[in-house]
Design a protein around this motif. Sequence first.
Motif, PDB file in Angstrom:
ATOM      1  N   ARG A 159      -1.099  11.670  -3.064  1.00  0.00           N
ATOM      2  CA  ARG A 159      -2.515  11.406  -2.845  1.00  0.00           C
ATOM      3  C   ARG A 159      -2.978  10.156  -3.582  1.00  0.00           C
ATOM      4  N   ASP A 160      -2.432   9.942  -4.761  1.00  0.00           N
ATOM      5  CA  ASP A 160      -2.764   8.721  -5.495  1.00  0.00           C
ATOM      6  C   ASP A 160      -2.286   7.490  -4.726  1.00  0.00           C
ATOM      7  N   SER A 161      -1.098   7.567  -4.143  1.00  0.00           N
ATOM      8  CA  SER A 161      -0.572   6.462  -3.335  1.00  0.00           C
ATOM      9  C   SER A 161      -1.442   6.244  -2.097  1.00  0.00           C
ATOM     10  N   ALA A 162      -1.916   7.349  -1.495  1.00  0.00           N
ATOM     11  CA  ALA A 162      -2.792   7.237  -0.333  1.00  0.00           C
ATOM     12  C   ALA A 162      -4.138   6.617  -0.717  1.00  0.00           C
ATOM     13  N   GLN A 163      -4.643   6.970  -1.910  1.00  0.00           N
ATOM     14  CA  GLN A 163      -5.909   6.384  -2.364  1.00  0.00           C
ATOM     15  C   GLN A 163      -5.759   4.880  -2.590  1.00  0.00           C
ATOM     16  N   LYS A 164      -4.626   4.469  -3.106  1.00  0.00           N
ATOM     17  CA  LYS A 164      -4.359   3.035  -3.270  1.00  0.00           C
ATOM     18  C   LYS A 164      -4.319   2.336  -1.908  1.00  0.00           C
ATOM     19  N   THR A 165      -3.804   3.048  -0.906  1.00  0.00           N
ATOM     20  CA  THR A 165      -3.791   2.501   0.455  1.00  0.00           C
ATOM     21  C   THR A 165      -5.217   2.316   0.964  1.00  0.00           C
ATOM     22  N   ILE A 166      -6.062   3.315   0.726  1.00  0.00           N
ATOM     23  CA  ILE A 166      -7.468   3.240   1.144  1.00  0.00           C
ATOM     24  C   ILE A 166      -8.170   2.079   0.449  1.00  0.00           C
ATOM     25  N   ASP A 167      -7.955   1.947  -0.842  1.00  0.00           N
ATOM     26  CA  ASP A 167      -8.583   0.854  -1.598  1.00  0.00           C
ATOM     27  C   ASP A 167      -8.107  -0.508  -1.101  1.00  0.00           C
ATOM     28  N   PHE A 168      -6.827  -0.587  -0.777  1.00  0.00           N
ATOM     29  CA  PHE A 168      -6.246  -1.842  -0.275  1.00  0.00           C
ATOM     30  C   PHE A 168      -6.896  -2.224   1.052  1.00  0.00           C
ATOM     31  N   LEU A 169      -7.047  -1.251   1.967  1.00  0.00           N
ATOM     32  CA  LEU A 169      -7.648  -1.521   3.271  1.00  0.00           C
ATOM     33  C   LEU A 169      -9.135  -1.855   3.129  1.00  0.00           C
ATOM     34  N   ALA A 170      -9.813  -1.151   2.225  1.00  0.00           N
ATOM     35  CA  ALA A 170     -11.240  -1.396   2.035  1.00  0.00           C
ATOM     36  C   ALA A 170     -11.503  -2.779   1.458  1.00  0.00           C
ATOM     37  N   ALA A 171     -10.579  -3.270   0.639  1.00  0.00           N
ATOM     38  CA  ALA A 171     -10.753  -4.578   0.001  1.00  0.00           C
ATOM     39  C   ALA A 171     -10.231  -5.732   0.852  1.00  0.00           C
ATOM     40  N   ALA A 172      -9.578  -5.410   1.961  1.00  0.00           N
ATOM     41  CA  ALA A 172      -8.981  -6.464   2.795  1.00  0.00           C
ATOM     42  C   ALA A 172     -10.057  -7.359   3.385  1.00  0.00           C
ATOM     43  N   SER A 173      -9.720  -8.622   3.537  1.00  0.00           N
ATOM     44  CA  SER A 173     -10.681  -9.595   4.052  1.00  0.00           C
ATOM     45  C   SER A 173     -10.913  -9.427   5.548  1.00  0.00           C
ATOM     46  N   THR A 174     -10.039  -8.696   6.224  1.00  0.00           N
ATOM     47  CA  THR A 174     -10.198  -8.444   7.652  1.00  0.00           C
ATOM     48  C   THR A 174      -9.931  -6.978   7.948  1.00  0.00           C
ATOM     49  N   LYS A 180       2.220  -1.011  10.141  1.00  0.00           N
ATOM     50  CA  LYS A 180       3.578  -0.698   9.666  1.00  0.00           C
ATOM     51  C   LYS A 180       3.792  -1.293   8.276  1.00  0.00           C
ATOM     52  N   GLU A 181       3.314  -2.507   8.044  1.00  0.00           N
ATOM     53  CA  GLU A 181       3.449  -3.136   6.732  1.00  0.00           C
ATOM     54  C   GLU A 181       2.644  -2.367   5.685  1.00  0.00           C
ATOM     55  N   VAL A 182       1.456  -1.914   6.062  1.00  0.00           N
ATOM     56  CA  VAL A 182       0.629  -1.116   5.144  1.00  0.00           C
ATOM     57  C   VAL A 182       1.310   0.221   4.844  1.00  0.00           C
ATOM     58  N   ALA A 183       1.868   0.842   5.866  1.00  0.00           N
ATOM     59  CA  ALA A 183       2.560   2.129   5.671  1.00  0.00           C
ATOM     60  C   ALA A 183       3.758   1.955   4.745  1.00  0.00           C
ATOM     61  N   ASN A 184       4.463   0.841   4.853  1.00  0.00           N
ATOM     62  CA  ASN A 184       5.598   0.587   3.969  1.00  0.00           C
ATOM     63  C   ASN A 184       5.158   0.366   2.523  1.00  0.00           C
ATOM     64  N   ARG A 185       3.979  -0.200   2.324  1.00  0.00           N
ATOM     65  CA  ARG A 185       3.448  -0.314   0.958  1.00  0.00           C
ATOM     66  C   ARG A 185       3.217   1.078   0.370  1.00  0.00           C
TER      67      ARG A 185
END
Length: 516
Positions: A159-174, A180-185
């Motif tokens: 869940r912590d890894s998933a939250q980091k994914t959410i934060d990464f997507l929310a902060a993205a410039s687009t 697939k690249e996001v899922a691999n992160r």
Amino acid sequence: MLSFTVIGVFCLFVSVIFTLVTLYLRWHFDYWRKRGVHGPQPNLLTGTFPKSSAGQCNLLEELHEIYLRYKATQKYVGIFTARTPKLFICDPQLALQILTQHFKHFRDNESSQWTNAHVEQMRLSSPFVSIGEEWKARRSELVPALTLNKIRSFYSVMRDSAQKTIDFLAAASTQTQDVKEVANRYTAQFMSNFIWGIEANAFAVPSKTTAPSASLSPVHCMARDIISQSLQCVRYYGRTAAWPWLRKLHPVRFFPIAADRFFQQLLVDAVKARSKQATEGGGVRRGDVIDHLQQLRDKKSLNGIQIAGHTTTILIDGYETAAILIAHCLLLLARNARVQQKLREELLSIDGADDSFDVLNELPYLEQCLQETLRLFPPLSTLFKLCTKTITLQNADKSIVTLHPGDAVYISTYSFHRDADYFENPETFWPERFAEELGGVRKYREMGVFMPFGDGPRMCPGMKLGLAEAKVAVSELVRSFQVTPASNMRTDNKIAADSFLLTLDGTIELEFKRLN
């Protein structure tokens, strides 16, 4: 006069060589006919697969054409990869028997022939590659590290890894992302913790002056390089299908040397760090893969290469297979607003106090969405089995064929999964087909038409891990975002011509719009 004689001798020499080469390439082409087995006529150099040999489509698509042509009248047909005969199973019940009841006759995977022990050792630790009794030992060493209880204990890390994914997507410039690249992160982040107990920092954001790959964690980079090198190796084996002796003259590695060295050193560093912690009185067992393998090391006399090989086996399952499942599930949900909303409502119905691994694991519609994704994009889309003990199989017309050790058998789960006789509107994403009131997954497994991770004793040991990672990632992302396809996304399910772990043809680009 002399010049004409020389030219004549040369032409005769070329003619003899051409004839000998042609005879060599055609030598086995009557192999199945002599045994009374039907099948398509093979071509010189390309065997039964002219289009995939030319890079025009995936091997699976040509296998599927053969399957559709013969499935009504034949339980199996004879095919050829270049000049080498293989038996292609068209009957799902026979396929299931080969993987289960007849397992001792088909114990090994054909991929075991693709790794040269003189060239690389780490990959041979994989139970997918090992043969005979060695396979059983390697699998028994891995399975206890991948039980549901072990995975449950890492739920908070997922869940912590998933939250980091959410934060990464929310902060993205687009809003548009290569999913697939996001899922691999996400999988690199979690697997680094699950295996070695380290923080991967997989969600570092690239600066404007650096390439996106510059922000990837070392584990992510090395896992990506293994996948890339493995794909090149599979291509090499395809190109040398007519000349298998070339593989002995020029063996190739599935794992890059740099990756072998990296993961062996990572193991050494992780073990040293724990020894230091134990000496200082601060050592606490984490229950991760390294803990498990350390306990096994003395009991089974495992060496460093074998232990490092186990870590990479688990890594690839949890890094690539899980990421493919996550990416394709999100793609299918993005295309189907009804399904996505129904899933979101199920996820939002969970009371915060009850939000646990067991509750998540029992959500019916989430399970159905993932199983339907696995039907359309199965990780083990083709099973390449080797006969290890003589057996006689009976065809639909009561004719028989006897297989001997070394004979290869192909099973296309892709074909079973997309057969309209078993799955209505097979190209349609309809998770409800796996509802328990309709028989659920069990019905299709018993029919032999649903085996995304294989079946029998050699079923993928990382199945539970991959499903758990996908459930956490998909559930957290669907709760947080409205997911839609990018404007340039293809709308069909055409698979990439060069993929060996089944993937959509082209980049999976989706848009993520924050909901809360």
